[in-house]
Motif scaffolding. Sequence first.
Motif, PDB file in Angstrom:
ATOM      1  N   GLN A   9      19.301   8.958  -0.743  1.00 17.84           N
ATOM      2  CA  GLN A   9      19.242   7.526  -1.003  1.00 17.84           C
ATOM      3  C   GLN A   9      20.010   6.736   0.055  1.00 17.84           C
ATOM      4  N   LEU A  10      21.159   7.281   0.484  1.00 18.85           N
ATOM      5  CA  LEU A  10      21.964   6.591   1.500  1.00 18.85           C
ATOM      6  C   LEU A  10      21.244   6.578   2.846  1.00 18.85           C
ATOM      7  N   ASP A  11      20.549   7.668   3.175  1.00 18.07           N
ATOM      8  CA  ASP A  11      19.758   7.684   4.414  1.00 18.07           C
ATOM      9  C   ASP A  11      18.754   6.529   4.414  1.00 18.07           C
ATOM     10  N   ARG A  12      18.078   6.353   3.273  1.00 15.49           N
ATOM     11  CA  ARG A  12      17.100   5.268   3.167  1.00 15.49           C
ATOM     12  C   ARG A  12      17.795   3.900   3.223  1.00 15.49           C
ATOM     13  N   ARG A  13      18.961   3.806   2.581  1.00 17.91           N
ATOM     14  CA  ARG A  13      19.698   2.536   2.593  1.00 17.91           C
ATOM     15  C   ARG A  13      20.158   2.179   4.002  1.00 17.91           C
ATOM     16  N   VAL A  14      20.677   3.160   4.749  1.00 23.57           N
ATOM     17  CA  VAL A  14      21.115   2.910   6.120  1.00 23.57           C
ATOM     18  C   VAL A  14      19.937   2.454   6.978  1.00 23.57           C
ATOM     19  N   ALA A  15      18.797   3.158   6.846  1.00 23.35           N
ATOM     20  CA  ALA A  15      17.620   2.785   7.630  1.00 23.35           C
ATOM     21  C   ALA A  15      17.190   1.356   7.309  1.00 23.35           C
ATOM     22  N   GLY A  16      17.219   0.977   6.032  1.00 25.52           N
ATOM     23  CA  GLY A  16      16.849  -0.379   5.648  1.00 25.52           C
ATOM     24  C   GLY A  16      17.810  -1.423   6.188  1.00 25.52           C
ATOM     25  N   LEU A  17      19.127  -1.110   6.158  1.00 24.06           N
ATOM     26  CA  LEU A  17      20.130  -2.058   6.653  1.00 24.06           C
ATOM     27  C   LEU A  17      20.054  -2.196   8.167  1.00 24.06           C
ATOM     28  N   VAL A  18      19.752  -1.097   8.868  1.00 24.44           N
ATOM     29  CA  VAL A  18      19.587  -1.178  10.324  1.00 24.44           C
ATOM     30  C   VAL A  18      18.424  -2.113  10.655  1.00 24.44           C
ATOM     31  N   ALA A  19      17.316  -1.954   9.938  1.00 24.65           N
ATOM     32  CA  ALA A  19      16.160  -2.828  10.174  1.00 24.65           C
ATOM     33  C   ALA A  19      16.510  -4.286   9.869  1.00 24.65           C
ATOM     34  N   GLU A  20      17.248  -4.501   8.776  1.00 28.50           N
ATOM     35  CA  GLU A  20      17.640  -5.862   8.410  1.00 28.50           C
ATOM     36  C   GLU A  20      18.548  -6.470   9.465  1.00 28.50           C
TER      37      GLU A  20
END
Length: 542
Positions: free
Chosen positions: A163-174
């Motif tokens: 879940q954190l991997d997905r969260r980091v990827a989303g925050l990087v995109a944001e």
Amino acid sequence: MTPKTGGGRPWGPIRAENTAARKLAETLRRHVDDSGKTLAALAPEVHMGKAQTGVYLAGTVPKEAFIVALIRATVRPDLRQRREEEALALREQAMRPAPRTTPGAPVAAGPGAGYAVELAAAQARQIETYDRLTRALEQRAEVERAKNNSDKLVMVLLNMIHQLDRRVAGLVAERDQLLSRPRSEALEDAERKLVRAEEQEQRARAELRRAEEKQRQAETLEAVLQNQLRRLTDELDRLRAGDTTSPLNTLPPLPALADEAEAGPVSADPVGDDIDAVLARVSQVNDEDNTTLNRLSSELNEPTVGVVQGNPPDKPQRAPATGRPRTVPKFSIGPRTWPTKGAAGDAIRAIRDAYNVGDTVDKPEDHALVRDLIELHPDAPEKIGCGIDSFVIDQPMRGRHSGFKIVRTDGTQIDFSYLSCLSPPNHRAQVLAAMRGETAGTTTAYFAMRAATNTLTSDLSGTPLDANDPHVSHYQGPPFVDIATQFATTTGGWDQIELNSTTTAGYAKFKDRALAQQWVEHHKTHAVLGLLTAQENLRRPH
């Protein structure tokens, strides 16, 4: 007490009616000892319950079928016939003891005062063995609880890391989408969340390693305890064999497994707070189980493994009482090191909040930290420009948070986001740090030459310098960054320079050592070094 035989474990006393019956019991016990089998394992092979098997081995004359089955189960094939004949002959003598023919002749051995002494000693051993067995069962229950906890933690942490991997990827995109709006509150918020999520992922991976290590430790202890329980159970069976007055009959039953403790409450705050709460609980459970397993390892004389005791938020991990310490991920800004990126961010924010908007960051230690921080910015060369004269606290563009602004040596000004500096350093920043490390010998040699020639004065102002606080600068020639960029261009760009892992000093090194030497020579050729005071050096390009 009846002496121990080949198996090494004691038996209870033999209560036989005559000498032949005693000798038969001793013979059968010796066969059991030589086989290495427990009474529990032997019982189905002799088609007899464990209790009745113990009665026969304590002196009661057994049935012929029992003797034949026991010999078959405990004696190797080439000796079975002979041992069976010997045992059956003893049984025949025990069933038909020779009558006393001579007046005054001694009576065949039977139970008496000697047996009473042996029985008392055997019953004392029963109590001791029972206590050891009870403790072993309690230890097994503790190990099972710790192992169950580790199994659950592994599953929870694997899911959390995903879940954190997905969260980091989303925050990087944001964050990348917001880069066009420098120093906006939304950008700062996204970068702050990204830093936090990356730290949480590091902590989750560290806790996962601890949980997996405890799984392995628990499995080892479980095997040790299982063997110990088997041995103690057999020892108790032997001591109780044929004893109808065992004191254990009046003792309470062995303890049942204790219920597992319930997990603590989880915060109902937003996502990041929830993850912190779960990680804190995970760390607590890991600490508790680690203490339990290390204590049991000590009690069982098993070597403990290197499991870290704790990993609380934003604090360095502690080494265990026994075992090797673990390496803790750190974050460096120049020569300073913090246990986490969040702690480094706290230090920067403390500087920002210590000044009012429009104030110059004038404390030398504050200026030095922000000066080293800007080197980590992905656009550091553009931000630094001709050189840094000072840093000023800038008014917020949006929102309530103030920021930093660079005042260059030519009077121009430009702002920058400190959170961009705290993002994972790009390859260029890593290579620049490695280049400084590779040329440390050159700057050290230059200072030593100046000290040897008694010229430890500022080349800019003539101020005498402290020999314990040298400041070697590139101020008389091209800045260090320009020299490094020129060299990187000749190699095909920053990405062509490969680095090894960081050293204990905090810097990586060139993987290609020949290229490293080329860089050192290039630096020697183009660098014009000089000595400055601390204040002068802080305001010059590095």
